[in-house]
Write an enzyme that holds these catalytic residues in place. Sequence first.
Site, PDB file in Angstrom:
ATOM      1  CE  LYS A 138      20.538  32.154  29.395  1.00  0.00           C
ATOM      2  NZ  LYS A 138      21.036  30.986  28.623  1.00  0.00           N
ATOM      3  CD  GLU A 155      18.286  45.448  27.914  1.00  0.00           C
ATOM      4  OE1 GLU A 155      18.993  44.527  28.362  1.00  0.00           O
ATOM      5  OE2 GLU A 155      17.207  45.270  27.317  1.00  0.00           O
ATOM      6  CG  ASP A 156      22.100  43.550  26.693  1.00  0.00           C
ATOM      7  OD1 ASP A 156      21.033  44.190  26.578  1.00  0.00           O
ATOM      8  OD2 ASP A 156      22.263  42.416  26.209  1.00  0.00           O
ATOM      9  CB  ILE A 157      22.558  46.671  23.681  1.00  0.00           C
ATOM     10  CG1 ILE A 157      22.714  47.583  22.458  1.00  0.00           C
ATOM     11  CG2 ILE A 157      21.783  45.413  23.330  1.00  0.00           C
ATOM     12  CD1 ILE A 157      23.604  46.979  21.370  1.00  0.00           C
ATOM     13  CB  ILE A 158      18.746  51.012  24.015  1.00  0.00           C
ATOM     14  CG1 ILE A 158      18.453  50.983  25.519  1.00  0.00           C
ATOM     15  CG2 ILE A 158      17.534  51.556  23.261  1.00  0.00           C
ATOM     16  CD1 ILE A 158      18.123  52.345  26.111  1.00  0.00           C
ATOM     17  CG  ASP A 159      18.945  47.012  18.015  1.00  0.00           C
ATOM     18  OD1 ASP A 159      18.667  47.913  17.212  1.00  0.00           O
ATOM     19  OD2 ASP A 159      19.449  45.937  17.666  1.00  0.00           O
ATOM     20  CB  THR A 160      14.023  48.277  18.151  1.00  0.00           C
ATOM     21  OG1 THR A 160      13.628  47.373  19.198  1.00  0.00           O
ATOM     22  CG2 THR A 160      14.659  47.494  17.010  1.00  0.00           C
ATOM     23  N   GLY A 161      14.564  49.575  21.104  1.00  0.00           N
ATOM     24  CA  GLY A 161      13.907  50.149  22.282  1.00  0.00           C
ATOM     25  C   GLY A 161      12.616  49.445  22.641  1.00  0.00           C
ATOM     26  CE  LYS A 162       9.713  47.625  17.103  1.00  0.00           C
ATOM     27  NZ  LYS A 162       9.480  46.715  15.944  1.00  0.00           N
ATOM     28  CG  PHE A 193      24.051  41.557  15.806  1.00  0.00           C
ATOM     29  CD1 PHE A 193      22.709  41.782  16.090  1.00  0.00           C
ATOM     30  CD2 PHE A 193      24.709  40.542  16.484  1.00  0.00           C
ATOM     31  CE1 PHE A 193      22.037  41.008  17.023  1.00  0.00           C
ATOM     32  CE2 PHE A 193      24.047  39.768  17.415  1.00  0.00           C
ATOM     33  CZ  PHE A 193      22.702  39.997  17.686  1.00  0.00           C
ATOM     34  NE  ARG A 210      24.095  34.693  26.596  1.00  0.00           N
ATOM     35  CZ  ARG A 210      23.230  35.679  26.410  1.00  0.00           C
ATOM     36  NH1 ARG A 210      23.615  36.915  26.657  1.00  0.00           N
ATOM     37  NH2 ARG A 210      22.005  35.435  25.969  1.00  0.00           N
TER      38      ARG A 210
END
Length: 231
Positions: A77, A144-151, A197, A210
Site C-alpha cells: 500500500k 515502489e515507495d522506498i528502497i530500504d534493505t532492497g530485499k 524510519f 499513511r
Amino acid sequence: MPIPNNPGAGENAFDPVFVNDDDGYDLDSFMIPAHYKKYLTKVLVPNGVIKNRIEKLAYDIKKVYNNEEFHILCLLKGSRGFFTALLKHLSRIHNYSAVETSKPLFGEHYVRVKSYCNDQSTGTLEIVSEDLSCLKGKHVLIVEDIIDTGKTLVKFCEYLKKFEIKTVAIACLFIKRTPLWNGFKADFVGFSIPDHFVVGYSLDYNEIFRDLDHCCLVNDEGKKKYKATSL
C-alpha cells in the site's frame, strides 16, 4: 537513456535529491494532524517538495519511454500516493505533448506486497496480485515507495521472471542510506534520505500515518504506541 532492463543495477539513472542527515523542519512550521504530532520528530520532506519532485520524475520517465507503451505496477500500500501523483503527471505530459498520438501511454496494475512488521523486515514477502500474465512481452515499470534493505524488490523481480516480461525498470520515491542496503538500485529515484524510519505520504508504521501529507520521522513514543503485538 535507453529503456532500462537490468533491475537493481540503476544503470544511467539520474541522481536523486540528496537529503542530508541533519536536514528537516520543525513540526510547528507545517499543518500536522493533532493526533499524530506528538509521535513525530520532524518533517523530513514537505508535501510540496515531494509533489514537484514526482512531476520531474514523470517528465524523466516520459523522455525514456517516449511513445512506447509500458505497464506500471503499483506495489501497495505504501506506493499509493507516489503512484497516483506519478500517473497524473505522466498522463498530462503524454496527452498534451507536441507529438500527436492515438493511444494511451501506459496500463496500470496493482500488487499487494508486505514485508514489514513494526520497523523491521520480517524476511518474508507476501504477494497478492491480479493475473500478471498479460505482461508477457511488455515494458514494465515497478513503482515502489522506498528502497530500504532492497530485499523486497529483489524477491519481487525474481517473482516476475516467470511472466516473460520484455523489460523491467524501477521507480522509487525514496532510497534510504542504510548499512543494511543490499545494493539494489532504482532507475528513477526521488530522494536519497538518512537512515531513519519515515512515515507519511502513504508510508506507514503498522498501517498508521499513511494519510500524513509530509514525509516525517516517527519517534520512539510513536513506535511504542503503534507497535504490533507480534511479528
